[in-house]
Design an enzyme around this catalytic site. Structure first.
Site, short mmCIF file in Angstrom:
data_model
loop_
_atom_site.label_atom_id
_atom_site.label_comp_id
_atom_site.label_asym_id
_atom_site.label_seq_id
_atom_site.Cartn_x
_atom_site.Cartn_y
_atom_site.Cartn_z
N LYS A 284 52.03 40.90 9.23
CA LYS A 284 52.27 41.05 7.78
C LYS A 284 53.40 40.11 7.35
O LYS A 284 53.32 39.44 6.31
CB LYS A 284 52.65 42.50 7.45
CG LYS A 284 51.52 43.51 7.59
CD LYS A 284 50.50 43.39 6.47
CE LYS A 284 49.36 44.37 6.61
NZ LYS A 284 48.22 44.06 5.72
N TYR B 185 51.49 43.99 14.72
CA TYR B 185 50.96 44.36 13.39
C TYR B 185 51.96 44.00 12.30
O TYR B 185 51.66 43.29 11.35
CB TYR B 185 50.61 45.85 13.33
CG TYR B 185 50.52 46.34 11.91
CD1 TYR B 185 49.45 46.00 11.11
CD2 TYR B 185 51.55 47.12 11.35
CE1 TYR B 185 49.39 46.41 9.78
CE2 TYR B 185 51.50 47.52 10.03
CZ TYR B 185 50.42 47.17 9.25
OH TYR B 185 50.38 47.56 7.94
N SER C 260 53.57 45.42 3.67
CA SER C 260 54.03 46.72 4.16
C SER C 260 55.55 46.73 4.28
O SER C 260 56.17 45.69 4.56
CB SER C 260 53.42 46.97 5.54
OG SER C 260 54.08 48.04 6.18
#
Lengths: 347, 347
Positions: free
Chosen positions: A158, A154, A129
């Site tokens: 990643k 989050y 992302s």
């Protein structure tokens, strides 16, 4: 075209997963889906069959269950690449339950990689992302932009996974890994049969707007109308999910060249504001989207859009679908499936 | 003094672990040791008993074995804090086996945290490292220095764990975590009974020097004599392991105040060069340390030393033992135990 083996798609029943499965099947690849269905349902794969005419072997398996993963690899000896979409993705929830997010996203990926090594499978395309860039230090963001400035678990998960994959490639040249950094995926398959189906209140702008349009939400809240942008609302790089899915098929070809660790932005290079998105959706849907302004949310930034020229150059891939298509397809999906895949509805 | 419960020390049979166990026992704390003995032996805890006169319950348990960890917590209901030293620590090996390092260090810590949560234990002191700072952007390095610029999986694993712990504290105010960033621990307990016992060829300067002195290695290789330092060799902040251990006891007092997430450098604030260390060791041991120069190693930096004034201010802790004491104590340990804890010897 022929492929040299099957693609295992983790999280293949989810939003980007299902759309990628469709593009893979349409390109002639054999696909196997693994999904723990925490945030998805098998109904989505029935829809994939309606679209493609193809049955996809699907396993309800969690990344943390190495035994169950081994069963899949034992059953499907021809897997040559894993497309790894599985992961928890709600930013707010990740701040409340960080250990749960790290366990599932980072721990789950480690388990997957360990099982892949056991079976001698060293090819992965990872669903990363643009959040790994943190607050942009320049725009558009290219792949050389510093990474690691994420402020929520989050995003950090990643980033941690990217680093683990990069180190694996450095340690062992058998590994080929492509990290695809998504900007903001929106829209749905043109058939209206699959699309984004958030559980509970949507975290992202476009699913929220489309739920307002279909009558599931009263009005849109626009967080911040004092940003340094043309209309003072936040600007993001929205990309049609079908373009994004095709980016994965393009990456797969690169992977088979033995590329080591590669990183590509998948975006359009163009930013649109919250108000532009709402207006475009009104036009596509013929529905009015009432909205109110509210304060900025902590951690939100004014503008974020990416430079995707590297993917064009090295993968031969470019986003083709424009804003009106994103909105039309999203509206078709939402109006044909007002409560998503769940016919009972939820809120 | 009285304590409000036991301290569980993971990695308690290792170098910094054993020295901390001694200081904890000497300060009146009850201690329980957990160690997978991958890089340590139970002999070290027999020596702890010789020093302190106290028997420490010790369990040969791996962090990845949650069932075995639960057994310890079930057996010792009064654990109120975990001092977490357990972890793999060889930089070079971490580059060769990154997944193994991430699994053990990051995955192991996640398992430990999960079990702690199950048992309602929310206090941790974590053995971090100045390596999380990456290449210094200024000297001395204080706790506000940017982190995350690590170039090897060992260092990244420390950084990832720090971030996970910080996020846990942000999510739940029940958690109190102190991250102790070590500079370069050297020396040994004054008794000569415990000390650093590296397996195979030592990764660090001082164990290497002391093995040269005791005849296990022929000569020291000094990597780089063209650095921008007074004598052109690399400068580091060496800290006596007993000072370091006492820093943990000081941190424990802070933890019981309900401090949330705190970070402290543990160093002396003074840098010494490779050649200064070798000379000081020659003086302390009366042995000559032959050396040769070789090229710089990739990733090595000229100088690294820390500002430890925050620990002085908030923990009331300061390193007290000087360079000659570091060398004398190291030499006593090495000469009394030429092959470490293993009487058979190894190379």
């Amino acid at each position: 075209m022929t492929s040299s083996g099957s693609i295992l798609v983790t999280g293949g029943a989810g939003y980007v997963g299902t759309h990628t499965v469709v593009e893979l099947l349409d390109s002639g690849y054999d696909v196997i889906v693994m999904d723990n269905l925490a945030n998805a349902s098998m109904e989505s794969l029935k829809r994939v069959k309606e679209i493609t005419g193809k049955d996809v072997p699907a396993f309800s398996v969690d990344l943390l269950d190495k035994g169950a993963m081994r069963n899949i690899f034992n059953k499907h000896k021809d897997i040559f690449c894993v497309m790894h979409f599985a992961g928890l993705k709600a930013v707010g929830e990740s701040c409340e339950k960080p250990l749960y997010y790290y366990r599932n996203n980072v721990g789950g990926t480690m388990s997957l990689l360990e099982v892949m090594q056991e079976f001698g499978i060293y090819n992965m395309i990872f669903s990363s992302s643009a959040t790994v860039y943190g607050a942009p230090s320049y725009l558009p963001i290219d792949e050389k932009h510093p990474v690691g400035g994420c402020t929520n678990p989050y995003g950090k998960s990643k980033y941690f996974i990217e680093e683990i994959l990069r180190d694996l490639c450095n340690a062992d040249s058998k590994w080929n890994v492509i990290l695809l950094r998504y900007f903001n995926p929106v829209g749905a398959h043109a058939s209206g049969k699959i699309g984004e189906d958030p559980q509970g209140v949507p975290n992202n702008l476009m699913p929220y707007i489309s739920q307002v349009a279909v009558g599931r939400r009263n009005e849109l809240t626009v967080y911040g109308n004092d940003y340094d942008t043309p209309d003072k609302t936040g600007v993001r790089d929205y990309i049609h999910v079908v373009d994004l899915a095709q980016g994965h098929v393009a990456a797969l070809k690169k992977l088979t060249e033995g590329c080591g660790c590669k990183v590509y932005n998948l975006g359009t290079g163009t930013g649109y504001s919250v108000l532009e998105m709402a207006k475009a959706f009104e036009k596509a849907s013929g529905k009015s989207i009432p909205f109110k302004f509210a304060d900025r949310r902590p951690g939100d930034i004014a503008s974020c859009y990416g430079d995707a020229t590297l993917a064009a150059k090295e993968l031969g891939w470019k986003a083709k679908l424009d804003l009106s298509k994103m909105c039309e397809d999203l509206w078709r999906w939402q109006s044909m499936n007002p409560t998503g895949f769940n016919k009972e509805g939820s809120s």
